[in-house]
Design an enzyme around this catalytic site. Sequence first.
Site, PDB file in Angstrom:
ATOM      1  N   HIS A   1       5.754  35.502  27.717  1.00 33.51           N
ATOM      2  CA  HIS A   1       5.592  35.430  26.252  1.00 33.51           C
ATOM      3  C   HIS A   1       5.861  34.039  25.699  1.00 33.51           C
ATOM      4  O   HIS A   1       5.750  33.839  24.493  1.00 33.51           O
ATOM      5  CB  HIS A   1       6.519  36.450  25.580  1.00 33.51           C
ATOM      6  CG  HIS A   1       6.083  37.862  25.825  1.00 33.51           C
ATOM      7  ND1 HIS A   1       5.374  38.595  24.902  1.00 33.51           N
ATOM      8  CD2 HIS A   1       6.228  38.666  26.899  1.00 33.51           C
ATOM      9  CE1 HIS A   1       5.112  39.789  25.399  1.00 33.51           C
ATOM     10  NE2 HIS A   1       5.626  39.862  26.621  1.00 33.51           N
TER      11      HIS A   1
ATOM     12  N   ASP B   1       5.692  26.738  20.517  1.00 36.70           N
ATOM     13  CA  ASP B   1       5.855  28.188  20.377  1.00 36.70           C
ATOM     14  C   ASP B   1       4.807  28.881  21.245  1.00 36.70           C
ATOM     15  O   ASP B   1       3.629  28.524  21.173  1.00 36.70           O
ATOM     16  CB  ASP B   1       5.650  28.575  18.898  1.00 36.70           C
ATOM     17  CG  ASP B   1       6.330  29.887  18.545  1.00 36.70           C
ATOM     18  OD1 ASP B   1       6.577  30.682  19.481  1.00 36.70           O
ATOM     19  OD2 ASP B   1       6.622  30.116  17.365  1.00 36.70           O
TER      20      ASP B   1
HETATM   21  P1  ADP Z   1       9.742  34.746  18.392  1.00 33.62           P
HETATM   22  O1  ADP Z   1       9.172  35.718  19.342  1.00 33.62           O
HETATM   23  O2  ADP Z   1       9.942  33.385  18.980  1.00 33.62           O
HETATM   24  O3  ADP Z   1      10.977  35.207  17.720  1.00 33.62           O
HETATM   25  P2  ADP Z   1       7.408  35.398  16.705  1.00 33.62           P
HETATM   26  O4  ADP Z   1       6.964  34.791  15.419  1.00 33.62           O
HETATM   27  O5  ADP Z   1       6.370  35.490  17.750  1.00 33.62           O
HETATM   28  O6  ADP Z   1       8.664  34.539  17.206  1.00 33.62           O
HETATM   29  O7  ADP Z   1       7.967  36.860  16.455  1.00 33.62           O
HETATM   30  C1  ADP Z   1       8.967  37.121  15.515  1.00 33.62           C
HETATM   31  C2  ADP Z   1       8.918  38.585  15.137  1.00 33.62           C
HETATM   32  O8  ADP Z   1      10.139  38.894  14.465  1.00 33.62           O
HETATM   33  C3  ADP Z   1       7.785  38.900  14.167  1.00 33.62           C
HETATM   34  O9  ADP Z   1       7.159  40.086  14.578  1.00 33.62           O
HETATM   35  C4  ADP Z   1       8.480  39.072  12.826  1.00 33.62           C
HETATM   36  O10 ADP Z   1       7.905  40.056  11.983  1.00 33.62           O
HETATM   37  C5  ADP Z   1       9.872  39.525  13.215  1.00 33.62           C
HETATM   38  N1  ADP Z   1      10.843  39.034  12.224  1.00 33.62           N
HETATM   39  C6  ADP Z   1      10.957  37.785  11.828  1.00 33.62           C
HETATM   40  N2  ADP Z   1      11.915  37.691  10.896  1.00 33.62           N
HETATM   41  C7  ADP Z   1      12.427  38.895  10.719  1.00 33.62           C
HETATM   42  C8  ADP Z   1      13.458  39.414   9.889  1.00 33.62           C
HETATM   43  N3  ADP Z   1      14.142  38.649   9.084  1.00 33.62           N
HETATM   44  N4  ADP Z   1      13.703  40.694   9.990  1.00 33.62           N
HETATM   45  C9  ADP Z   1      12.994  41.467  10.822  1.00 33.62           C
HETATM   46  N5  ADP Z   1      12.032  41.029  11.608  1.00 33.62           N
HETATM   47  C10 ADP Z   1      11.743  39.758  11.569  1.00 33.62           C
HETATM   48  C1  G6P Z   2      11.214  35.469  22.184  1.00 30.11           C
HETATM   49  C2  G6P Z   2      11.176  35.838  23.660  1.00 30.11           C
HETATM   50  C3  G6P Z   2      11.587  37.285  23.873  1.00 30.11           C
HETATM   51  C4  G6P Z   2      12.937  37.527  23.225  1.00 30.11           C
HETATM   52  C5  G6P Z   2      12.866  37.147  21.732  1.00 30.11           C
HETATM   53  C6  G6P Z   2      14.202  37.310  21.031  1.00 30.11           C
HETATM   54  O1  G6P Z   2      10.211  36.135  21.521  1.00 30.11           O
HETATM   55  O2  G6P Z   2       9.896  35.600  24.194  1.00 30.11           O
HETATM   56  O3  G6P Z   2      11.671  37.603  25.250  1.00 30.11           O
HETATM   57  O4  G6P Z   2      13.318  38.868  23.377  1.00 30.11           O
HETATM   58  O5  G6P Z   2      12.457  35.797  21.616  1.00 30.11           O
HETATM   59  O6  G6P Z   2      15.205  36.636  21.713  1.00 30.11           O
HETATM   60  P1  G6P Z   2      16.513  37.362  22.286  1.00 30.11           P
HETATM   61  O7  G6P Z   2      17.186  36.305  23.076  1.00 30.11           O
HETATM   62  O8  G6P Z   2      17.281  37.765  21.060  1.00 30.11           O
HETATM   63  O9  G6P Z   2      16.093  38.535  23.100  1.00 30.11           O
END
Ligand code: ADP
Ligand code: G6P
Length: 735
Positions: free
Chosen positions: A166, A382
């Site tokens: 991912h 990202d």
């Molecule tokens: P990462 O996987 O690096 O965290 P992404 O943008 O791919 O970044 O995914 C983040 C996910 O977390 C999204 O589906 C988003 O809707 C969710 N998210 C982000 N901020 C919040 C929040 N404050 N509360 C709940 N969900 C959140």
């Molecule tokens: C990214 C990674 C996921 C991970 C998520 C949240 O999206 O690709 O594998 O689960 O961040 O991070 P955390 O360390 O809280 O699991």
Amino acid sequence: MNKTIIVSNRLPLQISIHNNNLAVNPSVGGLATGMKSVHEGGESLWIGWSGLKEEELDAGLKKKVDAAIAQENCAAVGLTGKDLDNFYYGFSNNTLWPMFHYFMEYTTFEGEHWESYKEVNRKFAETVLQHTDDGDTIWVHDYQLLLLPELIKKERPNTSIGFFLHIPFPSYEVFRTLPWREELLNGMLGADLLGFHTYDYERHFLSSVRRILRVDTHFNEISYQGRTLRVDSFPMGIDYNKFRNAAITHYKKEEAQKSDLQKRLDAHLQSAPGAKMILSIDRLDYTKGIPNRLRAFEYFLDKYPQFREKVRFILLAVPSRSNVPQYQRLKKDTDELVGRINGKFSTVSWTPIWYFYRSMPFENLIDLYTSCEVALITPVRDGMNLVAKEYIATRVDKDGVLVLSEMAGASKEMNEALLINPNNFEQIADTLKKALEMPVEEQIERNTFLQQRLERYSVEKWAKEFMKALQATKQQHHVIVSKKITPQIEQQLFDHYKKAKRKLILLDYDGTLVNFTNIPKDARPDEELYHILDTLHEQENTDLVIISGRDRETFTKWFGDRGYTLIVEHGVWLKQKDKDWQALEKLKKDWMNNLKPIIETFVDRTPGTFIEEKNFSLAWHFRKADPELAQNRATELKTVLTSLISNHELSVLEGNKVIEIKSSNVNKGRASSRLLAENEYDFIFAIGDDWTDEYMFRELPEEAFTVKVGLKETSAKYYVEDTTSVRALLNGFLS
Ligand code: ADP
Ligand code: G6P
């Protein structure tokens, strides 16, 4: 019935304990939603960490947790506080995460963390193996579990294993700095299908496989330990309808039903004519480029003061991995920057930045997505970025502008967004202005394309496409070009050998009896090999032939006094016991002086390559060269040579890391036919590993027992994996 097993570091559940009471809620993350169709359909199990430390659970509570998890078709892997320190915070988030996102300065290499990473991957493997049977499909997720595919494949070769990363896969130049790079690649190659978000990550991975493991890749296929693996890109989508429907419901809300946050957002929008809001949402992670984004916003307010008191920047940062020092420093830097910028520009009625450091309920996310005219998403690196996609999905009227970093995987599919380089403040400031002033017709035009794509390639479709590709690799395993030698087939072979009256054994040398070495003369026979060959040669009524592309001098030195039959230079020369070398073909060699200087120019330009001059052929070896450069040069050389030799009786052939030019009417097929003409054999066995051996496989009669070394396309009937298996097979004739 065959099962599907999903494995990720975290389970798609949120478990909380209050006064010994348990609350289990399904988590709403993208992965959990995307896998829903896979997880719900048929027999399925999700394996992962519960989010609770082993030490937090006494025996009674642990039983309760396990039962609650089982209710959701999940199984937990228990992690201790030490595992979390070393495996999760340590190797996963202090080594792999920063390195894969090109933050080399944050990357640590700690032996203790690596040991724990191996240990925890083994723990996951144990749990997976407890629940897995032959025929099951297993889908492993993300960078925390890179070793898991191999651990499962070793114990259960008859399962289909998919792996999806991912996060980005970095360029070879970065990945090669890891002390444990081979182990990690081998771990991943346990899978049958490897998925990445973008083609760039896929090609970085393939490049590392070629250069570090020196394993060949053919387009997006890898032949590895007798299996053919596929590598492909599958850009992850979102649950489009969930976000769109939530936005539709949101717009239908009466004033009284609105959240407090929504009321505050509305108040800002009504505070001045032309008031607008810019939104960013991310985990508070250094990869997300939050400080740069803040500085770029400051620069924007300096450069375009007409937007002061009109535009508000809403920064939602979700707490994440707060035990890691870099995340703590980032929090401090972000707090300070927000304070400084607000201090610099605020007026009595306006603060430029609204900063939230917390997780918000889904409804509030929708409030933000739907109320902000611009989304400013500027990660420095990202893997994908789902927030960008979610923002577009909630724009029911198709208005709104997405400003997106070209360093996010999502940018590859979201060309209609305004793409920026997150390090270029000038460009960000100008793009923000453009976004805030963009005519609504243009917004609609851009978002129409974006929404169509997001709707079509939803997260459900992503999961289905991956599973479909995984099933296809499974079927491919059954269409193997030749059959693997099983113990039963071996027995038939040995029985036939024992009964036969006159036996012919044809053995290729390099890549069959010995492994390749960087320099051809280093691949000399060892004592074990001499012993096997001598003993075979002494068997009654057995003609042992080594048939090779090697030159006469080398084979005279290695085997001249052994008495076996030798055929060298692909069939130019034959040596039989107690006789001199005899030419099987009459060949010219004047062409060599003309072609050699041309090949020399390739040697000069391709470090690590060299020419081997044989009596009747020229070979350009590139085993030691950089595999990617060498492959390009090989194609170039073949093209050049083919155009030069069109009127001659010469052929250009590519072998295992070698290009050879030789007379067209010499090959191992013709040479072995001559042997067959001299004697009546009722047992014929031939084994070899490359294209030169294919002539032999094709010329030999139907009843011959032909074997290829390595799983490659071949005319041979059977295959064995490597030189070790060849030796074991030859020893079988002797027992
Ligand atoms: P990462 O996987 O690096 O965290 P992404 O943008 O791919 O970044 O995914 C983040 C996910 O977390 C999204 O589906 C988003 O809707 C969710 N998210 C982000 N901020 C919040 C929040 N404050 N509360 C709940 N969900 C959140
Ligand atoms: C990214 C990674 C996921 C991970 C998520 C949240 O999206 O690709 O594998 O689960 O961040 O991070 P955390 O360390 O809280 O699991």
